[in-house]
Design a protein around this motif. Structure first.
Motif, PDB file in Angstrom:
ATOM      1  N   THR A  26       0.846  -1.196   0.000  1.00 45.08           N
ATOM      2  CA  THR A  26       0.000   0.000   0.000  1.00 45.08           C
ATOM      3  C   THR A  26       0.882   1.247   0.000  1.00 45.08           C
ATOM      4  OG1 THR A  26      -0.141   0.027   2.423  1.00 45.08           O
ATOM      5  CG2 THR A  26      -1.892  -1.134   1.229  1.00 45.08           C
ATOM      6  N   ILE A  27       0.266   2.371  -0.297  1.00 42.60           N
ATOM      7  CA  ILE A  27       0.944   3.675  -0.257  1.00 42.60           C
ATOM      8  C   ILE A  27       0.510   4.394   1.010  1.00 42.60           C
ATOM      9  CG2 ILE A  27       1.252   5.893  -1.430  1.00 42.60           C
ATOM     10  CD1 ILE A  27       0.562   4.464  -4.043  1.00 42.60           C
ATOM     11  N   ASP A  28       1.483   4.816   1.805  1.00 39.40           N
ATOM     12  CA  ASP A  28       1.173   5.499   3.064  1.00 39.40           C
ATOM     13  C   ASP A  28       2.051   6.746   3.184  1.00 39.40           C
ATOM     14  OD1 ASP A  28       0.405   6.285   5.550  1.00 39.40           O
ATOM     15  OD2 ASP A  28       1.320   4.620   6.637  1.00 39.40           O
ATOM     16  N   ARG A  29       1.457   7.923   2.918  1.00 38.04           N
ATOM     17  CA  ARG A  29       2.141   9.212   3.070  1.00 38.04           C
ATOM     18  C   ARG A  29       3.480   9.247   2.338  1.00 38.04           C
ATOM     19  NH1 ARG A  29       1.530   9.476   9.490  1.00 38.04           N
ATOM     20  NH2 ARG A  29       1.876   7.266   9.114  1.00 38.04           N
ATOM     21  N   GLY A  30       3.465   8.775   1.117  1.00 38.78           N
ATOM     22  CA  GLY A  30       4.659   8.833   0.294  1.00 38.78           C
ATOM     23  C   GLY A  30       5.611   7.671   0.446  1.00 38.78           C
ATOM     24  N   ASP A  31       5.292   6.719   1.308  1.00 39.12           N
ATOM     25  CA  ASP A  31       6.140   5.533   1.487  1.00 39.12           C
ATOM     26  C   ASP A  31       5.379   4.283   1.050  1.00 39.12           C
ATOM     27  OD1 ASP A  31       8.326   6.896   2.466  1.00 39.12           O
ATOM     28  OD2 ASP A  31       7.672   6.734   4.553  1.00 39.12           O
ATOM     29  N   LEU A  32       6.144   3.262   0.715  1.00 40.92           N
ATOM     30  CA  LEU A  32       5.571   1.965   0.346  1.00 40.92           C
ATOM     31  C   LEU A  32       5.563   1.069   1.580  1.00 40.92           C
ATOM     32  CD1 LEU A  32       4.618  -0.127  -1.794  1.00 40.92           C
ATOM     33  CD2 LEU A  32       7.062  -0.691  -2.128  1.00 40.92           C
ATOM     34  N   VAL A  33       4.380   0.574   1.946  1.00 37.33           N
ATOM     35  CA  VAL A  33       4.237  -0.297   3.111  1.00 37.33           C
ATOM     36  C   VAL A  33       3.809  -1.677   2.615  1.00 37.33           C
ATOM     37  CG1 VAL A  33       3.058  -0.687   5.306  1.00 37.33           C
ATOM     38  CG2 VAL A  33       3.623   1.642   4.583  1.00 37.33           C
ATOM     39  N   VAL A  34       4.633  -2.668   2.890  1.00 34.57           N
ATOM     40  CA  VAL A  34       4.389  -4.037   2.439  1.00 34.57           C
ATOM     41  C   VAL A  34       4.120  -4.908   3.661  1.00 34.57           C
ATOM     42  CG1 VAL A  34       5.321  -6.042   1.228  1.00 34.57           C
ATOM     43  CG2 VAL A  34       5.852  -3.725   0.417  1.00 34.57           C
ATOM     44  N   THR A  35       2.963  -5.539   3.654  1.00 36.61           N
ATOM     45  CA  THR A  35       2.562  -6.403   4.766  1.00 36.61           C
ATOM     46  C   THR A  35       2.570  -7.854   4.289  1.00 36.61           C
ATOM     47  OG1 THR A  35       1.167  -4.666   5.687  1.00 36.61           O
ATOM     48  CG2 THR A  35       0.766  -6.915   6.453  1.00 36.61           C
ATOM     49  N   THR A  36       3.222  -8.720   5.071  1.00 36.30           N
ATOM     50  CA  THR A  36       3.300 -10.148   4.752  1.00 36.30           C
ATOM     51  C   THR A  36       2.751 -10.947   5.924  1.00 36.30           C
ATOM     52  OG1 THR A  36       5.286  -9.746   3.423  1.00 36.30           O
ATOM     53  CG2 THR A  36       4.816 -12.026   4.048  1.00 36.30           C
ATOM     54  N   GLN A  37       1.780 -11.797   5.658  1.00 34.27           N
ATOM     55  CA  GLN A  37       1.227 -12.654   6.699  1.00 34.27           C
ATOM     56  C   GLN A  37       2.192 -13.799   6.978  1.00 34.27           C
ATOM     57  OE1 GLN A  37      -1.550 -11.715   8.216  1.00 34.27           O
ATOM     58  NE2 GLN A  37      -1.880 -10.041   6.761  1.00 34.27           N
ATOM     59  N   VAL A  38       2.323 -14.140   8.249  1.00 31.39           N
ATOM     60  CA  VAL A  38       3.211 -15.212   8.685  1.00 31.39           C
ATOM     61  C   VAL A  38       2.352 -16.399   9.116  1.00 31.39           C
ATOM     62  CG1 VAL A  38       5.011 -15.904  10.313  1.00 31.39           C
ATOM     63  CG2 VAL A  38       4.957 -13.564   9.410  1.00 31.39           C
ATOM     64  N   TYR A  39       2.631 -17.589   8.530  1.00 28.55           N
ATOM     65  CA  TYR A  39       1.835 -18.784   8.816  1.00 28.55           C
ATOM     66  C   TYR A  39       2.692 -19.859   9.469  1.00 28.55           C
ATOM     67  CZ  TYR A  39      -1.843 -16.895   5.808  1.00 28.55           C
ATOM     68  OH  TYR A  39      -2.835 -16.093   5.273  1.00 28.55           O
ATOM     69  N   GLY A  40       2.083 -20.519  10.442  1.00 31.40           N
ATOM     70  CA  GLY A  40       2.691 -21.713  11.026  1.00 31.40           C
ATOM     71  C   GLY A  40       2.289 -22.950  10.235  1.00 31.40           C
ATOM     72  N   LYS A  41       2.804 -24.078  10.631  1.00 30.42           N
ATOM     73  CA  LYS A  41       2.526 -25.309   9.895  1.00 30.42           C
ATOM     74  C   LYS A  41       1.044 -25.678   9.935  1.00 30.42           C
ATOM     75  CE  LYS A  41       7.126 -27.352  10.510  1.00 30.42           C
ATOM     76  NZ  LYS A  41       7.903 -28.514  11.034  1.00 30.42           N
ATOM     77  N   LYS A  42       0.372 -25.378  11.024  1.00 29.43           N
ATOM     78  CA  LYS A  42      -1.027 -25.781  11.170  1.00 29.43           C
ATOM     79  C   LYS A  42      -2.000 -24.618  10.979  1.00 29.43           C
ATOM     80  CE  LYS A  42       0.024 -29.560  14.379  1.00 29.43           C
ATOM     81  NZ  LYS A  42      -0.266 -30.161  15.724  1.00 29.43           N
ATOM     82  N   ASP A  43      -1.490 -23.493  10.550  1.00 26.79           N
ATOM     83  CA  ASP A  43      -2.363 -22.313  10.397  1.00 26.79           C
ATOM     84  C   ASP A  43      -3.231 -22.436   9.155  1.00 26.79           C
ATOM     85  OD1 ASP A  43      -1.282 -21.202  12.634  1.00 26.79           O
ATOM     86  OD2 ASP A  43       0.092 -19.873  11.565  1.00 26.79           O
ATOM     87  N   GLN A  44      -4.470 -21.976   9.282  1.00 22.37           N
ATOM     88  CA  GLN A  44      -5.349 -21.873   8.140  1.00 22.37           C
ATOM     89  C   GLN A  44      -5.076 -20.542   7.427  1.00 22.37           C
ATOM     90  OE1 GLN A  44      -9.428 -22.389   9.305  1.00 22.37           O
ATOM     91  NE2 GLN A  44      -8.981 -24.162  10.601  1.00 22.37           N
ATOM     92  N   VAL A  45      -5.527 -20.466   6.185  1.00 21.95           N
ATOM     93  CA  VAL A  45      -5.261 -19.257   5.404  1.00 21.95           C
ATOM     94  C   VAL A  45      -5.884 -18.034   6.056  1.00 21.95           C
ATOM     95  CG1 VAL A  45      -5.665 -18.142   3.180  1.00 21.95           C
ATOM     96  CG2 VAL A  45      -5.050 -20.570   3.269  1.00 21.95           C
ATOM     97  N   ALA A  46      -7.057 -18.200   6.653  1.00 20.56           N
ATOM     98  CA  ALA A  46      -7.756 -17.071   7.246  1.00 20.56           C
ATOM     99  C   ALA A  46      -7.202 -16.671   8.606  1.00 20.56           C
ATOM    100  CB  ALA A  46      -9.240 -17.385   7.376  1.00 20.56           C
ATOM    101  N   TYR A  47      -6.346 -17.526   9.204  1.00 22.61           N
ATOM    102  CA  TYR A  47      -5.862 -17.260  10.555  1.00 22.61           C
ATOM    103  C   TYR A  47      -4.344 -17.433  10.622  1.00 22.61           C
ATOM    104  CZ  TYR A  47     -10.817 -17.877  11.426  1.00 22.61           C
ATOM    105  OH  TYR A  47     -12.187 -17.782  11.370  1.00 22.61           O
TER     106      TYR A  47
END
Length: 246
Positions: free
Chosen positions: A179-200
């Motif tokens: 996303t664009i936030d006040r002139g900067d690029l903000v990149v968010t990456t979800q972290v998953y464990g072995k048993k995590d579902q996509v939604a959690y």
């Protein structure tokens, strides 16, 4: 009425005389008026004075009529302030799918899997904004999966002087979104464990990139761990209770 004054046509008639010592007319230059008429004159004069006083009071709060020219104090006027039109030019829209398909920096896997989800709707989000300080808006493109809307790649394109777009940032990994936030690029990456579902996911990495010296460099990094108990789907909601009344 004749006989009321000591001169005139009826001055010599006895019928116009009034008793001696009374208020009748004297012979000669000094004339006197009847008592009743003098009283009436006095009353009329009083009424005239009262009338003038009443008129003068009605002309203003000072009790007298204000004389002289009308006041020269300017009347305050409010002129509406005209809103200056915005000088910002709308960002030209781009064909994000065409940019991705002909971009060698986009992996073959992403280009091959980039297909419409329904009809001609591609799983692509596009944002426009100032990131690189160029004369035109930069373009941030996020590619997702059709089924789960999970991000698989984030790309930033900068407009060249010749009107073409240059890829200046690429990251391809599961569950990424830029996303664009006040002139900067903000990149968010979800972290998953072995048993995590996509939604959690178990957490997320939030990285802020700033453009300097013709490239993006990492400016800030934040890691968030999520409560794994949330979204487990176990247990029921408690029954609502009545609010306590005083």
């Amino acid at each position: 009425m004749r006989g009321l004054t000591g001169s005139g046509d009826g001055a010599g008639e006895s019928g116009g005389a009034v008793g001696d010592g009374g208020s009748g007319a004297r012979a000669g230059g000094n004339r006197r008026f009847p008592t009743g008429w003098a009283a009436s004159s006095t009353a009329l004069a009083g009424l005239a004075v009262f009338g003038l006083f009443a008129v003068s009071c009605s002309t203003g709060g000072t009790g007298t009529r204000d004389e002289g020219p009308a006041g020269t104090q300017p009347v305050a006027q409010i002129t509406p302030t005209a809103t200056a039109p915005s000088t910002a030019k709308p960002a030209p829209r781009v064909d994000a799918v065409a940019l991705l398909k002909k971009d060698a920096k986009v992996s073959e896997r992403v280009r091959t899997d980039l297909k419409p989800c329904t009809g001609d709707e591609y799983p692509v989000d596009t944002s426009y904004g100032k990131l690189t300080g160029g004369p035109s808006a930069d373009v941030v493109v996020n590619v997702m999966t059709c089924g789960d809307s999970v991000g698989v790649g984030t790309y930033v394109y900068r407009l060249r002087d010749d009107g073409t777009y240059e890829n200046v940032f690429t990251t391809e990994q599961p569950a990424v979104y830029g996303t664009i936030d006040r002139g900067d690029l903000v990149v968010t990456t979800q972290v998953y464990g072995k048993k995590d579902q996509v939604a959690y996911p178990s957490g997320e990495e939030v990285i802020t990139y700033h453009w300097a010296n013709t490239r993006f460099s990492e400016q800030d990094r934040v890691h968030n761990d999520f409560n794994r108990a949330v979204g487990a789907g176990e247990g029921d909601f408690p029954e609502p209770t009545e609010p306590t009344k005083n």
